[in-house]
Design an enzyme around this catalytic site. Structure first.
Site, PDB file in Angstrom:
ATOM      1  N   GLU A   1      -5.457  -8.266   0.266  1.00  0.00           N
ATOM      2  CA  GLU A   1      -6.125  -8.108   1.560  1.00  0.00           C
ATOM      3  C   GLU A   1      -7.585  -7.770   1.312  1.00  0.00           C
ATOM      4  OE1 GLU A   1      -4.489  -5.121   4.231  1.00  0.00           O
ATOM      5  OE2 GLU A   1      -2.454  -5.761   3.738  1.00  0.00           O
TER       6      GLU A   1
ATOM      7  N   GLU B   1       0.792  -1.237   0.000  1.00  0.00           N
ATOM      8  CA  GLU B   1       0.000   0.000   0.000  1.00  0.00           C
ATOM      9  C   GLU B   1       0.826   1.291   0.000  1.00  0.00           C
ATOM     10  OE1 GLU B   1      -2.977  -0.041   3.044  1.00  0.00           O
ATOM     11  OE2 GLU B   1      -3.948  -1.801   2.228  1.00  0.00           O
TER      12      GLU B   1
END
Ligand code: BGC
Length: 457
Positions: A356, A170
Site C-alpha cells: 500500500e 499491518e
C-alpha cells in the site's frame, strides 16, 4: 544512464497493483449470513468514528463486484489486492465455512481472472469475528489455531485459482492502535500489555502460511506497515525515544520474520514475548515475499515529563501534509531510506512488495471528475523513491496504490478520500479521477520502457 524521477525505469517484470479492503468498501455487512466483527462492535461505540458513519453502504461493493473488477482491469493492473473478511466466512469464528460467502469470493476471483487480473487476497484486514475477540482475540494463543483453520477453509475453496496470498494486514496497527491505545478496533487501551498480540499475530501468519502452502500456494507473505523514524532534535533523549518507537512500530514485526528473533526487549524495559519452543523458527521461515505498506515518516521526541509512554510523535518540520494534516507528512525520500536501511540490516531480504502507498486529500463528496494533482505528485514521488531503492539493490518487485476506490477510512469514516476513483457514497456512483488516468498511463509506459530495454540488450 541518468535517473528520471518522473518516468523512472523499473526492471522488466515489475508488477503494478491497487488495493482495497472488504470492510472499507463492501457494505451489506451481514449479507449472506455474515457474522459480526470487532469493527461492527467498534463503530457502535459512542464517538469512535469521527463522522458517526457506519461502513454501510460504503462503496456497496459486495452487491456490485463486477464494477470494481472493471475498474481494476481498466488500469491494466497485474494484480488486485482485496481482502476476505473472516467474519463472513466463519460467522462465529469457528466451524465450517459459510457457503454463500465462499461462493461470493469464488465468483469474485473468477471475475478477476476473466478480466486478466491476478487475484491477491488478504486473509485478515482487521475484521476479527466478535466471538474470537471475546475469547481473547490476539491476546490469546488460541487465536493462532482459529486463524489457521480459517485460512484452510478459504484455501480449500479458492486455492485451485489463487496462488498468491497476504495473510495479515499491518499487525502493527492491530497492536498499537487496536490493543495499546484503542483508536481502532477492538479499542483496548492496554499500552505495553498489548505486546503479546505481536507474537500471536506473527505465529498465526506462520501457521496460516503452512496451511496455504499445503493447498498449493505459490507465494505467501504478510504486509507490515513501516515508517521511517526521525528524532526531532539531535539529542541523546530524542535518539533514544526514536529508537524505542522504531522497535515498536517496525522492528518488532520485521525482525522475527527476517532474522528469527525479537529485538532486545529487556534492554528497552519492555515485557518479554510469550515465545514457546519452535515459534521463532516457524515465523522465520514463513514468507516468500516481504510486504511493506508505507505512507509517511514519523518524527519523535522524548516525552516531557516522562509518563507511561516515553515518546511523543510530533509534526515533521518543513514537510507538506496530506488531508490528515501534520499527522501525515509527505516525504517520499523516507520510503527510499527505509527500504535501503531494511536491506542493509537484512542482506538476504526476500522479494519486497509495496502492499500500500497513497494519500488522502480534501475532495468533493458529490460525483464528478476530480483533478487530483496532489495525489499524482505524491504517487510520482514515492514510485521514484522505490526506483531509487531498486537501483541501490533492494529487491522490490511490485507496487500497490492505496486505494482503487474512495472508501470508509476506519475511525475517520467518510472524511478521508484515498481513491484513484471518486465514490459518491450517497449514490454509489464511481468517477475515475485524474490520478486513475495517470496511473493507467504510467503502468503502460513503464511496461513499454521495460520491454524496450529488454529488446535493446
Ligand atoms: C490500512 C488501510 C487504510 C490505509 C489508510 C492502512 O493502514 O491498511 O486499511 O485505509 O492505511 O489509512
Amino acid at each position: 544512464m541518468t535517473f528520471d524521477p518522473v518516468h523512472p525505469r523499473m526492471p522488466a517484470g515489475f508488477r503494478w497493483s491497487a488495493a482495497t479492503s472488504a470492510f472499507q468498501i463492501e457494505g451489506s455487512r451481514q449479507a449472506d449470513g455474515g457474522g459480526r466483527s470487532i469493527w461492527d462492535d467498534f463503530l457502535e461505540t459512542p464517538d469512535a468514528i469521527v463522522d458517526g458513519s457506519t461502513a454501510d453502504p460504503a462503496c456497496d461493493s459486495y452487491r456490485h463486484p463486477g464494477v470494481d473488477v472493471a475498474l481494476a482491469a481498466g488500469l491494466g493492473l497485474d494484480r488486485y489486492r482485496f481482502s476476505i473478511p473472516w467474519a463472513r466466512v466463519q460467522p462465529d469464528g469457528a466451524g465450517r465455512g459459510n457457503v454463500a460467502a465462499l461462493d461470493h469470493y469464488s465468483g469474485f476471483v473468477d471475475r478477476l481472472l476473466d478480466a486478466g487480473v491476478t487475484p491477491f487476497p488478504t486473509l485478515f484486514h482487521w475484521e476479527m469475528p466478535s466471538s474470537v475477540e471475546a475469547a481473547g482475540g490476539w491476546l490469546s494463543r488460541d487465536t493462532v489455531h482459529h486463524f489457521a483453520d480459517y485460512a484452510e477453509i478459504v484455501a480449500d475453496r479458492l486455492g485451485d485459482r489463487v496462488a498468491h496470498w497476504y495473510t495479515l494486514n499491518e499487525p502493527a496497527m492491530m497492536t498499537l492502535q487496536g490493543y495499546a491505545v484503542g483508536a481502532l478496533a477492538p479499542g483496548k487501551q492496554l499500552l505495553f500489555d498489548a505486546l503479546p498480540t505481536v507474537h500471536h499475530q506473527l505465529l498465526a501468519h506462520a501457521r496460516a502460511a503452512e496451511a496455504l502452502r499445503d493447498r498449493g500456494a505459490a507465494q505467501v507473505g504478510l504486509v507490515n506497515n513501516h515508517t521511517w523514524v526521525m528524532p526531532l532534535r539531535d539529542t541523546a533523549d530524542d535518539h533514544q525515544a526514536a529508537a524505542l518507537y522504531d522497535v515498536l512500530h517496525n522492528r518488532l514485526f520485521s525482525e522475527p520474520l527476517l532474522a528469527g528473533r525479537y529485538p532486545d526487549l529487556e534492554a528497552l524495559g519492555l515485557p518479554p514475548m510469550p515465545v514457546q519452543d519452535g515459534d521463532l523458527a516457524a515465523i522465520a521461515g514463513s514468507i516468500d515475499f516481504y510486504g511493506i505498506n508505507f505512507y509517511n515518516p514519523t518524527t519523535v521526541t522524548a516525552a516531557d515529563p516522562v509518563g507511561p509512554i516515553p515518546f511523543d510523535i510530533v509534526p515533521t518540520p518543513g514537510a507538506p501534509v496530506t488531508g490528515f494534516g501534520p499527522e501525515w507528512p509527505i516525504v517520499p525520500s523516507a520510503l527510499r531510506d527505509l527500504l535501503i536501511d531494511l536491506h542493509a540490516r537484512h542482506p538476504e531480504l526476500p522479494p519486497v512488495i509495496i502492499g500500500e502507498n497513497g494519500a488522502s486529500f480534501p475532495e468533493p463528496e458529490r460525483a464528478g471528475r476530480v483533478e487530483d494533482t496532489a495525489r499524482i505528485d505524491y504517487l510520482t514521488g514515492h514510485i521514484a523513491a522505490v526506483a531509487e531503492a531498486i537501483e541501490a539493490g533492494v529487491p522490490v518487485e511490485e507496487y500497490t496504490v492505496w486505494s482503487l476506490l474512495d472508501n470508509w477510512e476506519w475511525a475517520d469514516g467518510y472524511t478521508q478520500r484515498f481513491g484513484l476513483v471518486h465514490v459518491d457514497f450517497e449514490t454509489g456512483e464511481r468517477t475515475p479521477k485524474a490520478s486513475y488516468d495517470w496511473y493507467r498511463e504510467h503502468i503502460a509506459s513503464s511496461r513499454a520502457t521495460a520491454a524496450g530495454s529488454e529488446q535493446g540488450r
